[in-house]
Design a protein around this motif. Sequence first.
Motif, PDB file in Angstrom:
ATOM      1  N   ASP A  21       0.830  -1.215   0.000  1.00 47.10           N
ATOM      2  CA  ASP A  21       0.000   0.000   0.000  1.00 47.10           C
ATOM      3  C   ASP A  21       0.862   1.261   0.000  1.00 47.10           C
ATOM      4  O   ASP A  21       0.837   2.077   0.924  1.00 47.10           O
ATOM      5  N   VAL A  22       1.603   1.428  -1.078  1.00 42.67           N
ATOM      6  CA  VAL A  22       2.556   2.527  -1.225  1.00 42.67           C
ATOM      7  C   VAL A  22       1.888   3.685  -1.962  1.00 42.67           C
ATOM      8  O   VAL A  22       1.413   3.530  -3.086  1.00 42.67           O
ATOM      9  N   ILE A  23       1.849   4.843  -1.334  1.00 43.84           N
ATOM     10  CA  ILE A  23       1.286   6.041  -1.965  1.00 43.84           C
ATOM     11  C   ILE A  23       2.288   6.546  -2.993  1.00 43.84           C
ATOM     12  O   ILE A  23       3.467   6.731  -2.688  1.00 43.84           O
ATOM     13  N   THR A  24       1.796   6.770  -4.215  1.00 44.06           N
ATOM     14  CA  THR A  24       2.680   7.173  -5.308  1.00 44.06           C
ATOM     15  C   THR A  24       2.398   8.579  -5.839  1.00 44.06           C
ATOM     16  O   THR A  24       3.285   9.207  -6.408  1.00 44.06           O
ATOM     17  N   THR A  25       1.168   9.051  -5.675  1.00 42.97           N
ATOM     18  CA  THR A  25       0.774  10.362  -6.212  1.00 42.97           C
ATOM     19  C   THR A  25      -0.157  11.053  -5.230  1.00 42.97           C
ATOM     20  O   THR A  25      -1.040  10.419  -4.664  1.00 42.97           O
ATOM     21  N   VAL A  26       0.049  12.346  -5.046  1.00 43.93           N
ATOM     22  CA  VAL A  26      -0.827  13.148  -4.196  1.00 43.93           C
ATOM     23  C   VAL A  26      -1.487  14.217  -5.075  1.00 43.93           C
ATOM     24  O   VAL A  26      -0.810  14.932  -5.816  1.00 43.93           O
ATOM     25  N   HIS A  27      -2.797  14.299  -4.990  1.00 47.17           N
ATOM     26  CA  HIS A  27      -3.573  15.327  -5.682  1.00 47.17           C
ATOM     27  C   HIS A  27      -3.914  16.378  -4.627  1.00 47.17           C
ATOM     28  O   HIS A  27      -4.536  16.068  -3.611  1.00 47.17           O
ATOM     29  N   TRP A  28      -3.499  17.615  -4.858  1.00 45.62           N
ATOM     30  CA  TRP A  28      -3.561  18.651  -3.834  1.00 45.62           C
ATOM     31  C   TRP A  28      -4.311  19.894  -4.304  1.00 45.62           C
ATOM     32  O   TRP A  28      -4.492  20.107  -5.508  1.00 45.62           O
ATOM     33  N   THR A  29      -4.734  20.678  -3.330  1.00 44.91           N
ATOM     34  CA  THR A  29      -5.259  22.017  -3.590  1.00 44.91           C
ATOM     35  C   THR A  29      -4.521  22.984  -2.662  1.00 44.91           C
ATOM     36  O   THR A  29      -4.027  22.590  -1.606  1.00 44.91           O
ATOM     37  N   ALA A  30      -4.473  24.220  -3.075  1.00 45.30           N
ATOM     38  CA  ALA A  30      -3.935  25.284  -2.244  1.00 45.30           C
ATOM     39  C   ALA A  30      -4.867  26.476  -2.430  1.00 45.30           C
ATOM     40  O   ALA A  30      -5.297  26.760  -3.555  1.00 45.30           O
ATOM     41  N   SER A  31      -5.197  27.154  -1.348  1.00 42.29           N
ATOM     42  CA  SER A  31      -6.140  28.267  -1.462  1.00 42.29           C
ATOM     43  C   SER A  31      -5.891  29.299  -0.370  1.00 42.29           C
ATOM     44  O   SER A  31      -5.267  29.020   0.653  1.00 42.29           O
ATOM     45  N   ASP A  32      -6.407  30.483  -0.633  1.00 41.80           N
ATOM     46  CA  ASP A  32      -6.334  31.572   0.321  1.00 41.80           C
ATOM     47  C   ASP A  32      -7.483  32.523   0.007  1.00 41.80           C
ATOM     48  O   ASP A  32      -8.067  32.470  -1.085  1.00 41.80           O
ATOM     49  N   SER A  33      -7.808  33.361   0.956  1.00 39.70           N
ATOM     50  CA  SER A  33      -8.854  34.367   0.721  1.00 39.70           C
ATOM     51  C   SER A  33      -8.584  35.579   1.596  1.00 39.70           C
ATOM     52  O   SER A  33      -7.850  35.504   2.586  1.00 39.70           O
TER      53      SER A  33
END
Length: 108
Positions: A21-33
């Motif tokens: 169960d090796v994590i290979t890819t991370v899908h991310w968000t970044a935000s500010d307001s």
Amino acid sequence: MAVTWDVVYYDGTKTVGSLSDVITTVHWTASDSETVSGVDHKGSAYGSVGLADADSSSFVALASVTKDNLIAWAKAAIGSDQVSVVETGIAAQITESKLPTVFSGVPS
């Protein structure tokens, strides 16, 4: 203002060598307001990044992986220069929202 990074989801591989169960890819968000005179001005970015090959000496079992782990791994894989580019772009979106340089509309 401080950019908030989050994880949308991750991808993995069931078995890599002796690791499971090796994590290979991370899908991310970044935000500010920023709120000015009751108006919210927002900026955001989304991306995905492949992680370095799993290393048994520093491997974290899937059941123990936290969101903070994933964010740190994603930012490390992206690199500090690109993290700065993402965060600067989000700040620019907020600035553009507060002081627009373009406009659009429909004819009457």
